[in-house]
Design an enzyme around this catalytic site. Structure first.
Site, PDB file in Angstrom:
ATOM      1  N   CYS B  87       0.842  -1.204   0.000  1.00  0.00           N
ATOM      2  CA  CYS B  87       0.000   0.000   0.000  1.00  0.00           C
ATOM      3  C   CYS B  87       0.881   1.260   0.000  1.00  0.00           C
ATOM      4  CB  CYS B  87      -0.958  -0.042   1.191  1.00  0.00           C
ATOM      5  SG  CYS B  87      -2.280   1.167   1.079  1.00  0.00           S
ATOM      6  N   HIS B 195      -3.515  -5.665   1.223  1.00  0.00           N
ATOM      7  CA  HIS B 195      -2.751  -5.854   2.469  1.00  0.00           C
ATOM      8  C   HIS B 195      -2.693  -7.313   2.892  1.00  0.00           C
ATOM      9  CE1 HIS B 195      -2.353  -1.610   3.849  1.00  0.00           C
ATOM     10  NE2 HIS B 195      -3.366  -1.432   3.018  1.00  0.00           N
ATOM     11  N   GLU B 197      -0.818  -8.595   5.014  1.00  0.00           N
ATOM     12  CA  GLU B 197      -0.583  -8.701   6.462  1.00  0.00           C
ATOM     13  C   GLU B 197      -1.873  -8.591   7.260  1.00  0.00           C
ATOM     14  OE1 GLU B 197      -0.490  -6.051   4.828  1.00  0.00           O
ATOM     15  OE2 GLU B 197      -0.573  -4.222   6.044  1.00  0.00           O
TER      16      GLU B 197
END
Lengths: 85, 222
Positions: B87, B195, B197
């Protein structure tokens, strides 16, 4: 104080949704002659000392490498004529 | 030996802790790094996490890309160190020139925050080697400036060399060719807008489809 002005604009081929949204609002409010809006940025850089070619070159490097992104933006740089301040 | 992955925190970074958690869940060791550091503390890889470094002032990622630590990141990346920009981190990688193109305001001007389906199209990178080609993943996106732009010539080059790492199944933001992630020619530097994560724990996320990125860097294989 001397100033150098840097103006940054999105390249013509890059979609500028902010400008398009502004144009949409203008058109909605009856300003039908507005055909397009593109939004850019203006930087006023105050400098110490007279504006020499070397100083302009130094600021132009910042304009080209930091203030603008050459992939999506163009820039113009010029010395402010000033208001006698 | 455990892969040590540096996670760099900039002023305004949001996702450094999630990235560290994901690295640990993937079998690596997360090493916190600070944007004013000059060296990388001997890490094996780097994650540039998401967020709003410097409040997105000037352009998203622009001021972070000239932070003191970025000289070391750029030098190491050019020598082959794996770097993942997520990002805001993807935006930084474009601003440094490690990756081509730029991320601009979403086509519809919306800040979009939801899980999106993406398809992995390059499984040779340091960060996607765990996956099988054409694997579909459900990964959250949360961005206002995720619209990937590049010149026509640059786009041709990306496609010809297979440097598109992932595409959106349903393009949410106007990105050219549905691009969600790209890599450099060596495959060690990857920028991704979604994302991974945030998709590593089924209890608090949209599933665990993001783990493969962190298994990839930790050297986990099926």
């Amino acid at each position: 104080m001397e100033k150098i002005i840097v103006e940054v604009m999105p390249k013509p081929e890059i979609l500028d949704p902010q400008g398009r949204a502004i144009q949409g609002v203008f058109n909605r409010d009856g300003h039908e002659l507005v055909l397009g809006v593109r939004q850019g940025k203006r930087f006023e850089i105050s400098v110490n000392g007279p504006i020499t070619d070397e100083l302009l070159d130094e600021i132009e490097e910042l304009a080209a490498n930091v203030l603008s992104n050459p992939i999506i933006e163009t820039y113009a740089i010029y010395a402010d004529e000033g208001d006698g301040e | 030996m455990t892969t040590r992955v540096g996670v760099i925190t900039f002023p305004g970074t949001l996702d450094d802790r999630d990235a560290a958690t994901a690295i640990a869940l993937g079998g690596g060791e997360a090493v916190p790094l600070w944007h004013k550091d000059k060296d990388l503390n001997g890490v094996d890889a780097i994650v540039l996490p998401g967020g709003f470094s410097y409040g997105d002032y000037l352009r998203a990622g622009a001021l972070a890309s000239v932070s003191p630590i970025m000289d070391a990141v750029v030098d190491s990346a050019k020598e082959g160190m794996p770097v993942l920009g997520i990002c805001n981190g993807f935006q930084m990688l474009c601003e440094t020139g490690l990756l081509p193109g730029a991320l601009t305001r979403n086509e519809n001007l919306n800040f979009i925050c939801r899980p999106e389906l993406i398809t992995i199209t390059n499984t040779k990178t340091s960060w996607t080697n765990f996956f099988q080609p054409n694997t579909e993943l459900l990964i959250p996106i949360k961005n206002g400036e995720g619209c990937y732009q590049i010149s026509d010539e640059g786009l041709k080059n990306l496609e010809a060399k297979g440097l598109v790492v992932a595409r959106y199944n349903n393009n949410p933001n106007g990105s050219k060719n549905d691009i969600a992630a790209i890599c450099n020619e060596a495959g060690n530097v990857v920028g991704i807008m979604p994302h991974p994560e945030h998709a590593v724990d089924g209890l608090v996320g949209a599933g665990v489809d993001g783990l493969g990125f962190f298994w990839s860097i930790a050297g986990v294989t099926v």
